[in-house]
Design an enzyme around this catalytic site. Structure first.
Site, PDB file in Angstrom:
ATOM      1  N   CYS A  63       6.224   5.949  -3.076  1.00 54.41           N
ATOM      2  CA  CYS A  63       6.179   5.643  -4.510  1.00 54.41           C
ATOM      3  C   CYS A  63       4.959   4.800  -4.865  1.00 54.41           C
ATOM      4  CB  CYS A  63       7.447   4.923  -4.929  1.00 54.41           C
ATOM      5  SG  CYS A  63       7.778   3.415  -3.977  1.00 54.41           S
ATOM      6  N   HIS A 331      10.593  -0.210  -5.229  1.00 47.84           N
ATOM      7  CA  HIS A 331      10.004   0.969  -5.849  1.00 47.84           C
ATOM      8  C   HIS A 331       8.751   0.602  -6.632  1.00 47.84           C
ATOM      9  CE1 HIS A 331      10.049   5.093  -7.020  1.00 47.84           C
ATOM     10  NE2 HIS A 331      10.414   4.905  -8.277  1.00 47.84           N
ATOM     11  N   ASN A 352       7.853   7.715 -13.656  1.00 49.67           N
ATOM     12  CA  ASN A 352       8.364   7.639 -12.292  1.00 49.67           C
ATOM     13  C   ASN A 352       7.799   8.789 -11.465  1.00 49.67           C
ATOM     14  OD1 ASN A 352       9.856   6.693 -10.145  1.00 49.67           O
ATOM     15  ND2 ASN A 352      11.856   7.077 -11.062  1.00 49.67           N
TER      16      ASN A 352
END
Length: 395
Positions: A63, A331, A352
């Site tokens: 991520c 994250h 995202n």
């Protein structure tokens, strides 16, 4: 034979923590959802800065690379350039090599795995350059999406054997062996490649096409235990390179983000998304006044059915969450705008890297109190901060 056997046994036992933790995290967040949420929230955008398409990191803990490269792509747009979809796995591959070297130098007493931080992308960009996604996908063995578990297990087992130093003195060949494991899964990085009819190296592509100066970017956090407006090493496992961040007061996390957005700059965001008031499916994150475990069944069912009142997050709450592991470095995502709900409360528009399967096609709305509470670090362009803040930080 004994060394080979030990590697095989270790490989069979090792689980790629970052990859599978990421999958488990996404799956657990599917539980925090409501079928009526999208109708119950009425968002009106205040700022929505241009960004590139939503990607999926697949079964990999990358991520940090997806969000930081998305951030760089938006920086190209801000600079008036045509954005290039940058290879997230090129950044990750080079970070894995550097992380392996660091792991051996630290005799194995440091984090390995898929995880990383925004500065890893900037550090790899500075050292190795950049390549387009079309040139280096990282999909070298027939998969359509990243699937790093086997690669990570083999790499960790190999490095564990190296750290045991079976020869009594390390050879230079272990680095070649480790890089070969990575490249067998992700593919060999091209020394040169063609892009739009011109030949580049990763270094010349970064300089001539991307055109970003890695030294223009800083990371920011907020913790009571360190002096404000100084730098400190953010003590999270994925900060394997021990880079430093600037420390600001809690309200300045959102002040800095607001100032950046209002001046056309996006923000890279790292933090905790394991809260039960973070719903990936519904694309909403906020801080609840009441602990979810203390709620009635009716209250839980109504959790994402429209705006809820939030507590004012304090420095003490934030520090406590970090100290007791309620706030972890889960994250990385990309803040691209600002919106308001029907009550006038402001949220950040966040891109995202989990695909487009949620209510807002890959984006979510994160309240300012959630950002104050759950941020571990921000990355911004130096020029995106106010003159007063630049003076405080001496940048």
């Amino acid at each position: 034979m004994n060394t080979i056997k030990s590697i095989v046994i270790a490989t069979s036992l090792i689980v790629s923590a970052s990859s599978f933790a990421q999958d488990n995290l996404v799956n657990s967040l599917k539980i925090n959802a409501s079928e009526k949420s999208k109708e119950a929230f009425k968002f009106t955008d205040v700022i929505n800065l241009e960004n590139t398409s939503v990607k999926t990191q697949g079964s990999s803990g990358t991520c940090w690379s997806y969000s930081a490269n998305s951030f760089l792509e938006s920086e190209m747009i801000r600079m008036g350039k045509k954005p290039v979809e940058l290879s997230q796995i090129f950044s990750a591959r080079n970070a894995y090599v550097e992380k392996g070297r660091n792991y051996v130098r630290m005799h194995g007493a440091v984090t390995l795995g898929d995880g990383g931080a925004f500065h890893d992308v900037m550090n790899m960009y500075r050292k190795y350059g950049a390549v387009p996604q079309s040139v280096y996908t990282g999909l070298n063995y027939g998969t359509e999406k990243n699937k790093f578990g086997e690669m990570a297990a083999l790499g960790e087992a190999l490095l564990a054997a190296v750290v045991k130093n079976p020869n009594g003195e390390l050879t230079p060949n272990w680095e070649k062996a480790y890089a070969a494991v990575i490249d067998s899964y992700l593919g060999t990085v091209p020394k040169t490649f063609d892009y739009n009819g011109k030949k580049y190296t990763p270094e010349t592509f970064a300089k001539e096409v991307v055109g970003i100066n890695a030294d223009d970017y800083i990371e920011i956090s907020s913790l009571q235990e360190y002096p404000y407006y100084s730098k400190f090493v953010l003590m999270v496992p994925d900060n394997w390179s021990f880079d430093q961040v600037y420390n600001v007061q809690i309200n300045e996390l959102t002040d800095i983000t607001d100032n950046a957005l209002k001046n056309g700059y996006t923000v890279a965001w790292a933090g905790d998304v394991s809260e039960k008031t973070f719903s990936w499916k519904n694309g909403v994150a906020f801080v609840s006044e009441k602990k979810v475990e203390d709620m009635t069944a009716e209250e839980k069912a109504d959790l994402f059915n429209g705006p809820k009142k939030e507590p004012v997050v304090t420095e003490e709450m934030r520090q406590k969450g970090f100290d007791n592991y309620n706030t972890t470095d889960d994250h990385g995502m990309h803040i691209v705008g600002l919106t308001k709900d029907q009550t006038g409360k402001e949220y950040y528009i966040v891109k995202n890297s989990w695909g487009t399967t949620n209510d807002y096609k890959g984006y979510l709305y994160m309240s300012k109190e959630f950002v104050k509470y759950k941020t571990t670090a921000l990355m911004v362009h130096k020029k995106s901060i106010s003159a007063d803040m630049a003076k405080k930080l001496k940048v």
